[in-house]
Write an enzyme that holds these catalytic residues in place. Sequence first.
Site, PDB file in Angstrom:
ATOM      1  N   HIS A  66       0.852  -1.197   0.000  1.00 33.30           N
ATOM      2  CA  HIS A  66       0.000   0.000   0.000  1.00 33.30           C
ATOM      3  C   HIS A  66       0.885   1.244   0.000  1.00 33.30           C
ATOM      4  O   HIS A  66       1.990   1.234   0.548  1.00 33.30           O
ATOM      5  CB  HIS A  66      -0.897   0.017   1.231  1.00 33.30           C
ATOM      6  CG  HIS A  66      -1.968  -1.023   1.219  1.00 33.30           C
ATOM      7  ND1 HIS A  66      -3.150  -0.864   1.902  1.00 33.30           N
ATOM      8  CD2 HIS A  66      -2.039  -2.236   0.627  1.00 33.30           C
ATOM      9  CE1 HIS A  66      -3.906  -1.931   1.725  1.00 33.30           C
ATOM     10  NE2 HIS A  66      -3.242  -2.783   0.954  1.00 33.30           N
ATOM     11  N   GLU A  68       0.890   3.952   1.681  1.00 36.35           N
ATOM     12  CA  GLU A  68       1.321   4.430   2.994  1.00 36.35           C
ATOM     13  C   GLU A  68       2.510   3.623   3.516  1.00 36.35           C
ATOM     14  O   GLU A  68       3.476   4.181   4.035  1.00 36.35           O
ATOM     15  CB  GLU A  68       0.172   4.341   4.012  1.00 36.35           C
ATOM     16  CG  GLU A  68      -1.049   5.130   3.631  1.00 36.35           C
ATOM     17  CD  GLU A  68      -2.095   4.315   2.866  1.00 36.35           C
ATOM     18  OE1 GLU A  68      -3.293   4.585   3.063  1.00 36.35           O
ATOM     19  OE2 GLU A  68      -1.728   3.422   2.075  1.00 36.35           O
ATOM     20  N   CYS A  96      -6.412   2.168   5.350  1.00 29.99           N
ATOM     21  CA  CYS A  96      -7.109   0.956   5.801  1.00 29.99           C
ATOM     22  C   CYS A  96      -6.602   0.580   7.196  1.00 29.99           C
ATOM     23  O   CYS A  96      -5.740   1.252   7.773  1.00 29.99           O
ATOM     24  CB  CYS A  96      -6.852  -0.185   4.813  1.00 29.99           C
ATOM     25  SG  CYS A  96      -5.134  -0.768   4.831  1.00 29.99           S
ATOM     26  N   CYS A  99      -2.723  -0.032   7.291  1.00 29.98           N
ATOM     27  CA  CYS A  99      -1.959   1.207   7.179  1.00 29.98           C
ATOM     28  C   CYS A  99      -2.147   2.092   8.407  1.00 29.98           C
ATOM     29  O   CYS A  99      -1.191   2.737   8.862  1.00 29.98           O
ATOM     30  CB  CYS A  99      -2.344   1.939   5.907  1.00 29.98           C
ATOM     31  SG  CYS A  99      -1.857   1.011   4.431  1.00 29.98           S
TER      32      CYS A  99
END
Length: 171
Positions: A66, A68, A96, A99
């Site tokens: 992801h 992040e 999410c 993260c």
Amino acid sequence: MALMTEGPRRAVQTADAWAMGLALDEARRAVQSGDVPVGAVVVGPSGEVVARGHNVREALDDPTGHAEVVALRAAADRLGRWRLDDCTLVVTLEPCLMCAGAIVLARVPRLVLGAWDPKAGACGSQWDVVRDRRLNHRVEVVGGVRADECGLLLQHFFEAQREAAAFSDGL
């Protein structure tokens, strides 16, 4: 549950919008590999960009790829420390659960996000992990920065995905 922080950070909004522009550039890079267009930048205490990242799950077959996480890893590597307690994370989509946990564990004090994620967001929408009083660290959340641009980028990506799927089903 409050979705955004208001008030005391008014003077920083120009810098937040600028950094979100960089995150949007990163998000656009994700599309090249078929990844969902989410981008992130880590901004240091002096306003300098410490790291950038975009989704690479498809590109690297990495479930943790992801934006992040990519940006946090790069920032920790560049700064030579895992504690990012003087940095701001700017991301185009509300993080999410995974993260949000990484943000807390990295001790990031401030999160700036673009579009809210009512289905899977963990920073004020579905959950509020980053401000959970049971944890040892809480994060200031500034939401909705350039939200329309961030949301449209995602909307166009998913529309194209649906059109491609409909086209291939029709063959």
